[in-house]
Write an enzyme that holds these catalytic residues in place. Structure first.
Site, mmCIF file in Angstrom:
data_model
loop_
_atom_site.group_PDB
_atom_site.id
_atom_site.type_symbol
_atom_site.label_atom_id
_atom_site.label_comp_id
_atom_site.label_asym_id
_atom_site.label_seq_id
_atom_site.Cartn_x
_atom_site.Cartn_y
_atom_site.Cartn_z
ATOM 1 N N ASP A 156 0.815 -1.205 0.000
ATOM 2 C CA ASP A 156 0.000 0.000 0.000
ATOM 3 C C ASP A 156 0.853 1.262 0.000
ATOM 4 O O ASP A 156 0.641 2.191 -0.789
ATOM 5 C CB ASP A 156 -0.961 -0.005 1.189
ATOM 6 C CG ASP A 156 -0.312 -0.434 2.500
ATOM 7 O OD1 ASP A 156 0.869 -0.824 2.504
ATOM 8 O OD2 ASP A 156 -1.002 -0.373 3.545
ATOM 9 N N TYR A 157 1.847 1.290 0.854
ATOM 10 C CA TYR A 157 2.746 2.438 0.964
ATOM 11 C C TYR A 157 3.504 2.663 -0.338
ATOM 12 O O TYR A 157 3.579 3.790 -0.858
ATOM 13 C CB TYR A 157 3.708 2.186 2.120
ATOM 14 C CG TYR A 157 4.830 3.182 2.259
ATOM 15 C CD1 TYR A 157 4.624 4.407 2.879
ATOM 16 C CD2 TYR A 157 6.113 2.874 1.796
ATOM 17 C CE1 TYR A 157 5.667 5.312 3.022
ATOM 18 C CE2 TYR A 157 7.155 3.770 1.940
ATOM 19 C CZ TYR A 157 6.930 4.987 2.550
ATOM 20 O OH TYR A 157 7.958 5.878 2.691
#
Length: 251
Positions: A156-157
């Site tokens: 996600d990051y």
């Protein structure tokens, strides 16, 4: 640098606090944006005296960001000229605790896109009228070397930061005619920020061993690169992604 008014999002703690101190050290006036760290932000502003102001805003909310930029301009009597998009939505750099491919859900990605891409869009759009009026602007986005070296499952990051890199490059083309440069600094794991405090010591050791410098980059060293991108020495540099990780990742 003394003529610049610098907005550091998420500037009260972690990497943001080091960025704030770096710019203050060069004589800039600094807007310390915070969301939940009111005490730390106020303390930093008090120590800097008239050269800093602490302002709360959730950078995911365009109305709050617009109000922050307006308040900063009123306080300093001049527009924000430099934006450092550093704020990070709640995240812990511990690969064992992050969702893997089977566990990853869209809400994980969405949360990071809101806190990274939408937040940067909000700050740029709020500050752009002042930059255009001044004929000068610096936008500095905080990225990651996980683009090139995805050794931990921060899906996600990393996806959000990759999108921010694309936005960095398209904005550089769009805003260049107005005297505004847009660049990204991509660090590796930093020793140590609030976010990396959860990282096991063994991970730091492995990364240090893999770098030509044989050590992990510090937040202060990362902040030095931000000073370069804000300074006149980078006036012909835009749309770039500078990796600051002790040489761990090449290109």
């Amino acid at each position: 640098m003394r003529d610049q008014i610098v907005l550091v999002t998420g500037g009260a703690r972690g990497l943001g606090a080091h960025l704030v101190q770096a710019f203050l050290g060069e004589g800039a006036r600094v807007v310390i944006n915070y969301l939940g760290s009111a005490g730390a932000a106020s303390d930093a502003a008090d120590q800097a005296g008239e050269r800093a102001i602490a302002l709360r805003a959730d950078v995911r909310d365009p109305a709050q960001v617009a109000a922050l930029v307006e308040q900063a301009g009123t306080h300093f009597g001049a527009p924000v000229t430099t934006v450092v998009n550093n704020a990070l939505a709640d995240f812990s750099f511990n690969g064992d605790a992050r969702p893997n491919a089977e566990q990853l859900r869209w809400q994980h990605l969405s949360a990071q896109f809101e806190g990274t891409v939408r937040a940067a869009l909000n700050t740029v759009q709020a500050a752009l009228p002042g930059m255009r009026a001044a004929g000068f602007g610096r936008i500095i986005n905080v990225g990651t070397n996980l683009f090139q070296n995805p050794v931990v499952p921060y899906h996600d990051y990393t996806a959000a930061k990759a999108a921010l890199l694309s936005l960095t490059r398209t904005l550089s083309h769009d805003l260049g005619p107005h005297g505004v440069t847009v660049n990204m600094i991509s660090g590796g794991l930093l020793r140590t920020t609030d976010a990396s405090a959860a990282t096991p010591e063994a991970v730091f050791d492995v990364i240090a061993a893999g770098t030509p410098l044989r050590r992990v980059t510090t937040p202060a060293e990362f902040a030095d690169a931000a000073l370069f991108f804000a300074s006149p020495w980078s006036r012909a540099v835009t749309g770039q992604n500078l990796i600051v990780d002790g040489g761990l990742v090449k290109g």
